[in-house]
Design a protein around this motif. Sequence first.
Motif, PDB file in Angstrom:
ATOM      1  N   GLY A   1       0.836  -1.268   0.027  1.00 45.68           N
ATOM      2  CA  GLY A   1      -0.048   0.072  -0.155  1.00 45.68           C
ATOM      3  C   GLY A   1       0.903   1.181  -0.164  1.00 45.68           C
ATOM      4  N   ILE A   2       0.280   2.367   0.434  1.00 44.31           N
ATOM      5  CA  ILE A   2       0.862   3.533   0.441  1.00 44.31           C
ATOM      6  C   ILE A   2       0.695   4.373   1.556  1.00 44.31           C
ATOM      7  N   VAL A   3       1.592   5.018   2.192  1.00 43.18           N
ATOM      8  CA  VAL A   3       1.631   5.633   3.516  1.00 43.18           C
ATOM      9  C   VAL A   3       2.187   6.980   3.313  1.00 43.18           C
ATOM     10  N   GLN A   4       1.291   8.017   3.109  1.00 41.64           N
ATOM     11  CA  GLN A   4       1.803   9.529   2.963  1.00 41.64           C
ATOM     12  C   GLN A   4       2.056  10.182   4.146  1.00 41.64           C
ATOM     13  N   ALA A   5       3.233  10.081   4.742  1.00 44.40           N
ATOM     14  CA  ALA A   5       3.384  10.769   5.936  1.00 44.40           C
ATOM     15  C   ALA A   5       4.847  11.317   5.964  1.00 44.40           C
ATOM     16  N   LYS A   6       4.914  12.514   5.895  1.00 47.74           N
ATOM     17  CA  LYS A   6       6.355  13.261   5.833  1.00 47.74           C
ATOM     18  C   LYS A   6       7.246  12.912   6.856  1.00 47.74           C
ATOM     19  N   ASP A   7       8.435  12.891   6.333  1.00 45.73           N
ATOM     20  CA  ASP A   7       9.740  12.425   7.328  1.00 45.73           C
ATOM     21  C   ASP A   7       9.400  11.260   8.375  1.00 45.73           C
ATOM     22  N   TRP A   8       8.337  10.291   8.074  1.00 41.93           N
ATOM     23  CA  TRP A   8       7.998   9.054   8.731  1.00 41.93           C
ATOM     24  C   TRP A   8       9.055   8.270   8.522  1.00 41.93           C
ATOM     25  N   ILE A   9       9.765   7.562   9.467  1.00 45.81           N
ATOM     26  CA  ILE A   9      10.624   6.609   9.153  1.00 45.81           C
ATOM     27  C   ILE A   9      10.036   5.102   9.163  1.00 45.81           C
ATOM     28  N   ILE A  10      10.069   4.493   8.137  1.00 48.81           N
ATOM     29  CA  ILE A  10       9.247   3.155   7.963  1.00 48.81           C
ATOM     30  C   ILE A  10       9.935   2.199   8.808  1.00 48.81           C
ATOM     31  N   PRO A  11       9.434   1.470   9.539  1.00 53.05           N
ATOM     32  CA  PRO A  11       9.952   0.274  10.424  1.00 53.05           C
ATOM     33  C   PRO A  11      10.549  -0.770   9.522  1.00 53.05           C
ATOM     34  N   VAL A  12      11.522  -1.299  10.056  1.00 56.30           N
ATOM     35  CA  VAL A  12      12.168  -2.572   9.093  1.00 56.30           C
ATOM     36  C   VAL A  12      11.376  -3.549   8.780  1.00 56.30           C
ATOM     37  N   GLY A  13      11.654  -3.974   7.570  1.00 54.87           N
ATOM     38  CA  GLY A  13      10.820  -5.089   6.993  1.00 54.87           C
ATOM     39  C   GLY A  13       9.778  -4.908   5.856  1.00 54.87           C
ATOM     40  N   TYR A  14       9.179  -3.610   5.950  1.00 55.29           N
ATOM     41  CA  TYR A  14       8.139  -3.193   4.940  1.00 55.29           C
ATOM     42  C   TYR A  14       8.724  -2.978   3.576  1.00 55.29           C
ATOM     43  N   LYS A  15       8.999  -3.852   2.680  1.00 57.84           N
ATOM     44  CA  LYS A  15       9.403  -3.581   1.395  1.00 57.84           C
ATOM     45  C   LYS A  15       8.346  -3.274   0.277  1.00 57.84           C
ATOM     46  N   ASN A  16       7.046  -3.411   0.675  1.00 57.72           N
ATOM     47  CA  ASN A  16       6.103  -3.329  -0.407  1.00 57.72           C
ATOM     48  C   ASN A  16       5.105  -1.958   0.016  1.00 57.72           C
ATOM     49  N   LEU A  17       5.797  -1.084   0.998  1.00 53.47           N
ATOM     50  CA  LEU A  17       4.725  -0.034   1.435  1.00 53.47           C
ATOM     51  C   LEU A  17       5.780   1.188   0.607  1.00 53.47           C
ATOM     52  N   ARG A  18       4.669   2.045   0.074  1.00 58.09           N
ATOM     53  CA  ARG A  18       5.531   3.105  -0.986  1.00 58.09           C
ATOM     54  C   ARG A  18       5.004   4.327  -0.012  1.00 58.09           C
ATOM     55  N   THR A  19       6.031   5.245   0.093  1.00 61.34           N
ATOM     56  CA  THR A  19       5.970   6.532   0.968  1.00 61.34           C
ATOM     57  C   THR A  19       6.401   7.692   0.422  1.00 61.34           C
ATOM     58  N   ASN A  20       6.721   7.727  -0.760  1.00 55.19           N
ATOM     59  CA  ASN A  20       6.993   8.976  -1.619  1.00 55.19           C
ATOM     60  C   ASN A  20       6.328   9.074  -2.916  1.00 55.19           C
ATOM     61  N   GLY A  21       5.521  10.172  -3.010  1.00 55.48           N
ATOM     62  CA  GLY A  21       4.918  10.067  -4.478  1.00 55.48           C
ATOM     63  C   GLY A  21       4.529  11.655  -4.878  1.00 55.48           C
ATOM     64  N   ALA A  22       3.958  11.662  -5.972  1.00 54.22           N
ATOM     65  CA  ALA A  22       3.067  13.142  -6.505  1.00 54.22           C
ATOM     66  C   ALA A  22       1.920  12.964  -6.216  1.00 54.22           C
ATOM     67  N   ASP A  23       1.168  13.889  -5.457  1.00 55.72           N
ATOM     68  CA  ASP A  23       0.000  13.966  -5.023  1.00 55.72           C
ATOM     69  C   ASP A  23      -0.477  15.295  -5.431  1.00 55.72           C
ATOM     70  N   LEU A  24      -1.595  15.213  -6.615  1.00 54.23           N
ATOM     71  CA  LEU A  24      -1.826  16.428  -7.382  1.00 54.23           C
ATOM     72  C   LEU A  24      -3.240  16.852  -6.937  1.00 54.23           C
ATOM     73  N   TRP A  25      -3.703  16.566  -5.487  1.00 51.74           N
ATOM     74  CA  TRP A  25      -4.788  16.712  -5.024  1.00 51.74           C
ATOM     75  C   TRP A  25      -5.059  18.229  -4.976  1.00 51.74           C
ATOM     76  N   LYS A  26      -4.005  18.918  -4.288  1.00 51.80           N
ATOM     77  CA  LYS A  26      -4.114  20.357  -4.129  1.00 51.80           C
ATOM     78  C   LYS A  26      -3.981  21.271  -5.260  1.00 51.80           C
ATOM     79  N   VAL A  27      -3.098  20.900  -6.286  1.00 50.47           N
ATOM     80  CA  VAL A  27      -2.942  21.588  -7.350  1.00 50.47           C
ATOM     81  C   VAL A  27      -4.001  21.500  -8.168  1.00 50.47           C
ATOM     82  N   HIS A  28      -4.557  20.344  -8.230  1.00 47.18           N
ATOM     83  CA  HIS A  28      -5.903  20.150  -9.121  1.00 47.18           C
ATOM     84  C   HIS A  28      -7.093  21.313  -8.564  1.00 47.18           C
ATOM     85  N   HIS A  29      -7.229  21.506  -7.497  1.00 42.75           N
ATOM     86  CA  HIS A  29      -8.337  22.220  -6.860  1.00 42.75           C
ATOM     87  C   HIS A  29      -7.714  23.763  -6.961  1.00 42.75           C
ATOM     88  N   ASP A  30      -6.445  24.085  -6.954  1.00 43.12           N
ATOM     89  CA  ASP A  30      -5.914  25.395  -7.284  1.00 43.12           C
ATOM     90  C   ASP A  30      -5.922  25.792  -8.777  1.00 43.12           C
TER      91      ASP A  30
END
Length: 557
Positions: A154-183
Amino acid sequence: MTVENMKKTIFKQADYKQWKALAEQSLKGKPYDSLLTETWEGITLHPLYYEKTSSNNTSIIQSMKENPGWTIAQQTIAESASSFLKQLIDSLERGNESIVYDGTNPFDWEDNQLLELTKLVSKYPVFFMNLKNDDPILRAFDFVHHELRESISGIVQAKDWIIPVGYKNLRTNGADLWKVHHDGADAVSELAIALSVASRIAAGEKSFESFANNFFVRFAIDTHFFMEIAKLRAFRILWKAFSKAFEVNDAPPIPVMAITSLRSYSKLDPYVNLLRAGNETFAAILGGADIITVHPHDSLTGSNASSIRYAKNIQLVLKEEAHVDKVLDPAGGSYYIEKLTDELVEKAWELFLGIESKDGLDVFLQGHELKVLLSKRQIEVNTGKKSLIGTNVYAEVASTNFADRDEYKQLNRLAKPFEEFRKLASDNQPKTVLLTFGEIKDFKPRADFVTGFLASGGITSEWSPSFQTAEQAIEWLNTENPDYAIICTTDEKLSDIVESVLEKLPEGLLLDVAGKVDKDSERKWSEKGLNGTIFNGQNKIEKLHTIFDSWKGGPTK
């Protein structure tokens, strides 16, 4: 003609020139260019598309998507951890396929509740968005046994969060266009910004592979159906080109999240939002989104169990009955969508290179481009060029819930000016009448228009009897004693009627005319007491405020 003769009959293949000639003939003098439509993206939409107008990028798009279908990611909306768990379990049992949590308004979790959540996290993909790195829900990942962590995706969108050891299939960095879309961003801007964000993140990684394995993109999907389909398809092609720029030919597919936009959502007649959500969801599906979240129709004011279920069922119905989850690129092969996709790819790549070669993404986002786009969109809605059903057209004058969910208060939505005016007018509005003259065919078109115009501001209007003379209208006005009146009749009769009504206009009555009149007549009538005009293409918000300002600032009866 016999069957045998019919089998031998051959029809000549029609070409584009023949079609265009017939189209021009049917236009009866109007230019062919009247069939062309310009979009916000600077793309010209044509009335006909055929094979030679587009290239087929289906193979590229399919290579950039791992599997057909998508994951239903319905957000669980709750005020406490216990409520969240209860609703989540019920949602998963009824067709939801993910654990979706928005950390805009976090709540506390007890250890036993986190333990219960971890049992679900081990079975379903997680999509935790808008989290702070100290959100209590993140502790759930500490409770998961080390042997199970690799299977959690899955995806965890949390800035500066240090992901615990062992989670190889969690994505944490991406391009979220939600705000610019509404702007105010259009499809080209969103695509270019997504690439620019990816470029910035990739520059800070050790390798493209480590970057790509941790990257995701989330697009808000609006109601421009075909453009939104093409937007998601275009991103797949752009991602391939972006990867090649890093000398990676076999770029791994990345998850494309889609969430229904709130830009066109309205608090006025909110059930229309269900139709908008359905439109947006189907566009996301045909565009090839991997994960889809649908906003309930009453998201702006606060959702309930029923509205959340309706939102989830939009996806379930499309998946179970339309069977579009069986095809990798359902829109592939449509000449129109293929051409639209090609043009978005070309324009977005050009804008991306421009952003990168000039002052960078931050300067672009702080510039005027998005503000100008947002302003133009708002003007289109305010003037009726773009319809928001139930808001600026076909509006129902009824009580409205004007409450605001905290996380959506700052969003730029096109219905906001109408909502704000309706709130202003909800408790105190002028007694309004439409003065109708002549036969019903003479006044009904304009009376219907004015009724709808005023209804968009929450103003209820009453039609007068049909008058033949101005004297009859004046007598009726003196009896009814309204605050505000609008004359509705034909252009041919208008001048004489207005002149006569103004001569004996009751004191304090605000008078408008339906229809656009020439400047000389309007100036002359204004000098005699006419307030103004109501016509198609007028800025409704400005006119509604003018009516209220003139009424409240006028003489007291």
